[in-house]
Write a protein that holds these residues in place. Structure first.
Motif, PDB file in Angstrom:
ATOM      1  N   ASP A  11      -1.838  -3.125  13.653  1.00 40.04           N
ATOM      2  CA  ASP A  11      -1.582  -1.914  14.440  1.00 40.04           C
ATOM      3  C   ASP A  11      -1.542  -2.156  15.947  1.00 40.04           C
ATOM      4  OD1 ASP A  11      -4.347  -2.429  14.256  1.00 40.04           O
ATOM      5  OD2 ASP A  11      -4.847  -0.350  14.716  1.00 40.04           O
ATOM      6  N   THR A  37       1.192   0.632  10.253  1.00 32.93           N
ATOM      7  CA  THR A  37       0.335   1.472   9.423  1.00 32.93           C
ATOM      8  C   THR A  37       0.502   1.065   7.959  1.00 32.93           C
ATOM      9  OG1 THR A  37       1.976   3.199   8.950  1.00 32.93           O
ATOM     10  CG2 THR A  37       0.723   3.399  11.009  1.00 32.93           C
ATOM     11  N   PRO A  60      -4.336   1.976  10.394  1.00 32.74           N
ATOM     12  CA  PRO A  60      -4.232   3.397  10.062  1.00 32.74           C
ATOM     13  C   PRO A  60      -3.678   3.612   8.660  1.00 32.74           C
ATOM     14  CG  PRO A  60      -3.429   3.001  12.292  1.00 32.74           C
ATOM     15  CD  PRO A  60      -3.680   1.643  11.682  1.00 32.74           C
ATOM     16  N   ASP A 176     -14.516   8.954   7.451  1.00 32.02           N
ATOM     17  CA  ASP A 176     -13.622   7.794   7.508  1.00 32.02           C
ATOM     18  C   ASP A 176     -13.101   7.404   6.124  1.00 32.02           C
ATOM     19  OD1 ASP A 176     -13.928   7.676  10.218  1.00 32.02           O
ATOM     20  OD2 ASP A 176     -15.273   5.940  10.223  1.00 32.02           O
TER      21      ASP A 176
END
Length: 220
Positions: A11, A37, A60, A176
């Motif tokens: 990323d 991603t 991500p 998360d």
């Protein structure tokens, strides 16, 4: 030489640029594509064939160890080289056992990057000398009917332990990982029980002892 197709999943664009240039320097017949991603990674895998995926775990949309089977569900035979800032003495063996073809720390040398990429592309499994020493130590431990303390953790437990060690609270971890706080608490209790600790400070000390134990066997 056959043209090789590599997908670099990272990323940070400056890291992608540097790694891509290095690969193109030591491989004369290669096409390096980029993804920032995990969703983008899956789309690219659906659209074209790749020989190798160089995968940063913390991207991500990613989900740690679960990304390996998800990649293989799209391209079953693609090679996967983990390229991570996570400490290899704690995580490399877990990723290899989860199906990765190798683990390479991000602070590696240019020469080691070349060895890792060429080894995995040729059908081998790549780990550094530190991890090879771990494997030797684990074989000895198995012969003595004892397990390395962190090897008894599941992949999810290891992931949550990593987050605890970075100072994250139960609520943060639940957000998360998109799981319930009660589930995180259950995993946390299992981690403490398996490693025979009662709090995060003791956990940190235990992990540090484990790391020193493994690196102390390496030649100076």
């Amino acid at each position: 030489m056959n043209l090789k197709a590599i997908l670099l999943v990272e990323d940070h664009s400056i890291v992608r640029m540097g790694v891509k240039l290095l690969i193109e320097d030591f491989m004369s017949s290669v096409v390096v594509s980029e993804a920032g991603t995990f969703n983008e990674t899956l789309k690219m895998l659906h659209n074209r064939h790749f020989d190798l995926v160089i995968l940063d775990i913390r991207i991500p949309g990613g989900d740690a160890f679960n990304m390996i089977p998800r990649i293989r569900s799209v391209q079953e035979k693609v090679k996967i080289l983990i390229f991570s800032s996570q400490e290899e003495e704690l995580y490399a063996l877990h990723y290899v056992k989860a199906g990765a073809n190798g683990f390479l720390p991000k602070d590696t040398s240019n020469e080691e990057l070349e060895r890792a990429v060429t080894t995995v592309l040729s059908g081998g499994t790549y780990v550094t000398s530190l991890v090879r020493q771990q494997l030797d130590n684990n074989t000895l431990l198995e012969r003595e009917s004892r397990e390395s303390p962190l090897e008894i953790l599941s992949n999810r437990e290891l992931e949550i332990m990593d987050m605890l060690l970075t100072g994250k609270w139960t609520k943060d971890i639940a957000i998360d990982l998109n799981i319930k706080e009660s589930t995180v608490s259950t995993y946390k209790a299992r981690i403490f029980e398996k490693l025979e600790v009662t709090n995060v400070l003791e956990l940190f000390k235990k992990v540090e002892i484990y790391k020193k134990h493994n690196t102390s066997f390496l030649p100076s």
